[in-house]
Design a protein around this motif. Structure first.
Motif, PDB file in Angstrom:
ATOM      1  N   PRO A  61       0.850  -1.202   0.000  1.00  0.00           N
ATOM      2  CA  PRO A  61       0.000   0.000   0.000  1.00  0.00           C
ATOM      3  C   PRO A  61       0.878   1.242   0.000  1.00  0.00           C
ATOM      4  O   PRO A  61       2.045   1.191   0.380  1.00  0.00           O
ATOM      5  CB  PRO A  61      -0.800  -0.129   1.298  1.00  0.00           C
TER       6      PRO A  61
ATOM      7  N   SER B  22      -7.188   4.058   6.244  1.00  0.00           N
ATOM      8  CA  SER B  22      -6.730   3.837   4.867  1.00  0.00           C
ATOM      9  C   SER B  22      -5.648   2.763   4.817  1.00  0.00           C
ATOM     10  O   SER B  22      -5.013   2.447   5.836  1.00  0.00           O
ATOM     11  CB  SER B  22      -6.173   5.142   4.307  1.00  0.00           C
ATOM     12  N   PRO B  23      -5.401   2.204   3.644  1.00  0.00           N
ATOM     13  CA  PRO B  23      -4.278   1.262   3.506  1.00  0.00           C
ATOM     14  C   PRO B  23      -2.960   1.887   3.955  1.00  0.00           C
ATOM     15  O   PRO B  23      -2.130   1.207   4.564  1.00  0.00           O
ATOM     16  CB  PRO B  23      -4.273   0.948   2.002  1.00  0.00           C
TER      17      PRO B  23
ATOM     18  N   ARG C 206      -0.459   0.568   6.913  1.00  0.00           N
ATOM     19  CA  ARG C 206       0.985   0.361   6.725  1.00  0.00           C
ATOM     20  C   ARG C 206       1.758   1.088   7.823  1.00  0.00           C
ATOM     21  O   ARG C 206       2.700   0.539   8.401  1.00  0.00           O
ATOM     22  CB  ARG C 206       1.388   0.872   5.341  1.00  0.00           C
TER      23      ARG C 206
ATOM     24  N   TYR D  16      -4.422  -5.466   8.995  1.00  0.00           N
ATOM     25  CA  TYR D  16      -5.574  -5.611   8.107  1.00  0.00           C
ATOM     26  C   TYR D  16      -6.612  -6.550   8.743  1.00  0.00           C
ATOM     27  O   TYR D  16      -7.818  -6.291   8.688  1.00  0.00           O
ATOM     28  CB  TYR D  16      -5.131  -6.157   6.748  1.00  0.00           C
TER      29      TYR D  16
END
Ligand code: FES
Length: 165
Positions: free
Chosen positions: A4, A44-45, A49, A63
């Motif tokens: 990501p 958000s991705p 991260r 996740y």
């Protein structure tokens, strides 16, 4: 599969602020994710991260947490989240009809945000208010015995002849 993206400068500044007083232990992941969800409206991705790196976890670990808990969203939704209880007790007292009304008034199906981004409508399965169905949560407040007219009032929608009951 590519990783990501990194958070952009604004998101990074926000994430740095939200994590500043947390220790880098894995048990601080949930409090951090709640802060991110509350401040940014989604995780958000890039934020996942960031969290994986900050708490020394794999991206899959983060996740997994984000997708396990229904409170976290991976993408932005409408400003006001409206949850309609579609579980059995509420269905027995009119939740389906209320959902049809809500979809008609907001102009979107369950699980969607309005085009202007003001509302996000979704089904949930029990709000812990079963004796007072149909139950609706608007932002953080749960409301019971919600009629179509009361739904419009809660969302401050203009009254129509059909929605006065
Ligand atoms: S069944 Fe609707 S609040 Fe529990």
């Amino acid at each position: 599969m590519s990783p990501p993206p990194m958070p952009d400068a604004d998101e990074l500044a926000c994430l740095d602020e939200l994590i500043a007083d947390l220790s880098p232990q894995a048990d601080q992941l949930l409090p951090f994710l709640h802060r991110v969800q509350e401040r940014l409206g989604h995780v958000s991705p890039a934020a996942m991260r960031f969290a994986a790196h900050a708490f020394n976890l794999s991206r899959a670990d983060v996740y997994g947490v984000v997708t396990f808990y229904g409170d976290f969203r991976e993408t932005p939704v409408g400003d006001t989240v409206v949850q309609l209880c579609m579980a059995e007790a509420c269905q027995a007292v009119g939740a389906r009809a209320l959902a049809a009304h809500a979809e008609q008034r907001l102009g979107v199906p369950l699980g969607s945000s309005t085009a202007d981004g003001t509302h996000h409508l979704e089904a949930v399965y029990c709000l812990g208010n079963c004796a007072l169905g149909p139950s609706v949560r608007v932002k953080d407040a749960v409301h019971g015995r919600v009629t179509p007219g009361r739904f419009d009032t809660l969302l401050q929608l203009p009254t129509t002849n059909r929605s006065r009951s």
